[in-house]
Scaffold this active site. Structure first.
Site, PDB file in Angstrom:
ATOM      1  N   ASN A   1       0.848  -1.198   0.000  1.00  0.00           N
ATOM      2  CA  ASN A   1       0.000   0.000   0.000  1.00  0.00           C
ATOM      3  C   ASN A   1       0.879   1.242   0.000  1.00  0.00           C
ATOM      4  O   ASN A   1       1.965   1.271   0.599  1.00  0.00           O
ATOM      5  CB  ASN A   1      -1.020  -0.013   1.141  1.00  0.00           C
ATOM      6  CG  ASN A   1      -0.458  -0.253   2.513  1.00  0.00           C
ATOM      7  OD1 ASN A   1       0.597  -0.845   2.670  1.00  0.00           O
ATOM      8  ND2 ASN A   1      -1.153   0.213   3.524  1.00  0.00           N
ATOM      9  N   ILE A   2       0.395   2.251  -0.708  1.00  0.00           N
ATOM     10  CA  ILE A   2       1.135   3.512  -0.873  1.00  0.00           C
ATOM     11  C   ILE A   2       0.160   4.640  -0.560  1.00  0.00           C
ATOM     12  O   ILE A   2      -0.812   4.848  -1.307  1.00  0.00           O
ATOM     13  CB  ILE A   2       1.677   3.639  -2.314  1.00  0.00           C
ATOM     14  CG1 ILE A   2       2.571   2.435  -2.667  1.00  0.00           C
ATOM     15  CG2 ILE A   2       2.444   4.953  -2.470  1.00  0.00           C
ATOM     16  CD1 ILE A   2       2.932   2.311  -4.131  1.00  0.00           C
ATOM     17  N   GLU A   3       0.388   5.315   0.557  1.00  0.00           N
ATOM     18  CA  GLU A   3      -0.565   6.339   1.009  1.00  0.00           C
ATOM     19  C   GLU A   3      -0.179   7.729   0.490  1.00  0.00           C
ATOM     20  O   GLU A   3       0.896   7.924  -0.080  1.00  0.00           O
ATOM     21  CB  GLU A   3      -0.663   6.285   2.534  1.00  0.00           C
ATOM     22  CG  GLU A   3      -1.195   4.934   2.974  1.00  0.00           C
ATOM     23  CD  GLU A   3      -1.402   4.807   4.471  1.00  0.00           C
ATOM     24  OE1 GLU A   3      -0.875   5.625   5.240  1.00  0.00           O
ATOM     25  OE2 GLU A   3      -2.119   3.859   4.860  1.00  0.00           O
TER      26      GLU A   3
ATOM     27  N   GLU B   1      -2.994  -4.790  -3.003  1.00  0.00           N
ATOM     28  CA  GLU B   1      -3.521  -5.710  -4.024  1.00  0.00           C
ATOM     29  C   GLU B   1      -3.592  -5.030  -5.383  1.00  0.00           C
ATOM     30  O   GLU B   1      -3.215  -5.584  -6.411  1.00  0.00           O
ATOM     31  CB  GLU B   1      -4.923  -6.189  -3.638  1.00  0.00           C
ATOM     32  CG  GLU B   1      -4.991  -6.973  -2.344  1.00  0.00           C
ATOM     33  CD  GLU B   1      -5.185  -6.086  -1.107  1.00  0.00           C
ATOM     34  OE1 GLU B   1      -4.652  -4.952  -1.072  1.00  0.00           O
ATOM     35  OE2 GLU B   1      -5.862  -6.544  -0.171  1.00  0.00           O
TER      36      GLU B   1
ATOM     37  N   CYS C   1     -10.132  -5.093   0.487  1.00  0.00           N
ATOM     38  CA  CYS C   1     -11.266  -4.157   0.496  1.00  0.00           C
ATOM     39  C   CYS C   1     -12.147  -4.395  -0.733  1.00  0.00           C
ATOM     40  O   CYS C   1     -11.762  -5.108  -1.669  1.00  0.00           O
ATOM     41  CB  CYS C   1     -10.758  -2.715   0.542  1.00  0.00           C
ATOM     42  SG  CYS C   1     -10.226  -2.076  -1.060  1.00  0.00           S
TER      43      CYS C   1
HETATM   44  N1  THU Z   1      -5.156  -1.627   2.723  1.00  0.00           N
HETATM   45  C1  THU Z   1      -4.605  -2.423   1.766  1.00  0.00           C
HETATM   46  O1  THU Z   1      -3.556  -2.118   1.197  1.00  0.00           O
HETATM   47  N2  THU Z   1      -5.249  -3.574   1.453  1.00  0.00           N
HETATM   48  C2  THU Z   1      -6.349  -4.059   2.097  1.00  0.00           C
HETATM   49  O2  THU Z   1      -6.800  -5.125   1.755  1.00  0.00           O
HETATM   50  C3  THU Z   1      -6.953  -3.275   3.183  1.00  0.00           C
HETATM   51  C4  THU Z   1      -6.399  -1.920   3.399  1.00  0.00           C
HETATM   52  C5  THU Z   1      -4.429  -0.399   3.101  1.00  0.00           C
HETATM   53  C6  THU Z   1      -5.061   0.904   2.675  1.00  0.00           C
HETATM   54  C7  THU Z   1      -4.455   1.854   3.674  1.00  0.00           C
HETATM   55  O3  THU Z   1      -3.183   2.270   3.217  1.00  0.00           O
HETATM   56  C8  THU Z   1      -4.266   1.025   4.937  1.00  0.00           C
HETATM   57  O4  THU Z   1      -4.302  -0.338   4.499  1.00  0.00           O
HETATM   58  C9  THU Z   1      -5.317   1.262   5.993  1.00  0.00           C
HETATM   59  O5  THU Z   1      -6.600   1.121   5.483  1.00  0.00           O
END
Ligand code: THU
Length: 143
Positions: A42-44, A55, A91
């Site tokens: 994940n990249i915020e 994913e 998600c």
């Molecule tokens: N996140 C994912 O990368 N994949 C998931 O299946 C659930 C949530 C990330 C998004 C965000 O950066 C962090 O987790 C918190 O929601």
């Protein structure tokens, strides 16, 4: 590639996460039918909206490379500093991206469940009655 091996790849992918806001780090390892593994994290973003899940990072890297057929994905997630051994389910948006490219009956989603353990689901189990490309192609023309 076994589920154990793919899960190990997902744990490695998690170490790449960029999560200055949630501190929740996710890794994904996506296996193509041809046997290649694509990693994602994940990249915020400070504006929140442009953030992307692990994913989708893995899928979009693969699709950019021309990959269209996928076998399974392993996903691990948990707060920074934890071992991410509790189940982290994808998600809804990521499930929908999977639906675009994967057969709901056969595509397998592997979720870490404790240390060195996992649970597996089909995409259909996690996204029942999903909307897919064939629904759009069919349009509303009577048969
Ligand atoms: N996140 C994912 O990368 N994949 C998931 O299946 C659930 C949530 C990330 C998004 C965000 O950066 C962090 O987790 C918190 O929601």
């Amino acid at each position: 590639m076994t589920n154990d091996e793919l899960l190990k790849e997902a744990f490695e992918a998690r170490t790449h996460a960029y999560t200055p806001y949630s501190h929740f780090q996710v890794g994904a390892a996506l296996l193509t039918e041809g046997g290649k593994v694509y990693h994602g994290c994940n990249i915020e973003n400070a504006a929140f909206g442009p953030s992307i899940c692990a994913e989708r990072t893995a899928f979009f890297k693969a699709v950019y490379d021309g990959e269209r057929k996928f076998e399974k994905i392993a996903i691990v997630g948990g707060s920074e500093g934890t071992d991410a051994s509790r189940t982290c389910a994808p998600c809804g948006v990521c499930r929908q991206v999977m639906r675009e490219f994967c057969d709901p009956e056969t595509f397998t989603i592997i979720l870490a469940d404790g240390k060195d353990k996992w649970k597996e689901f089909t995409l259909k189990e996690l996204l029942p009655l999903g909307f897919g490309p064939e629904d759009l192609m069919r349009g509303n023309i009577p048969e």
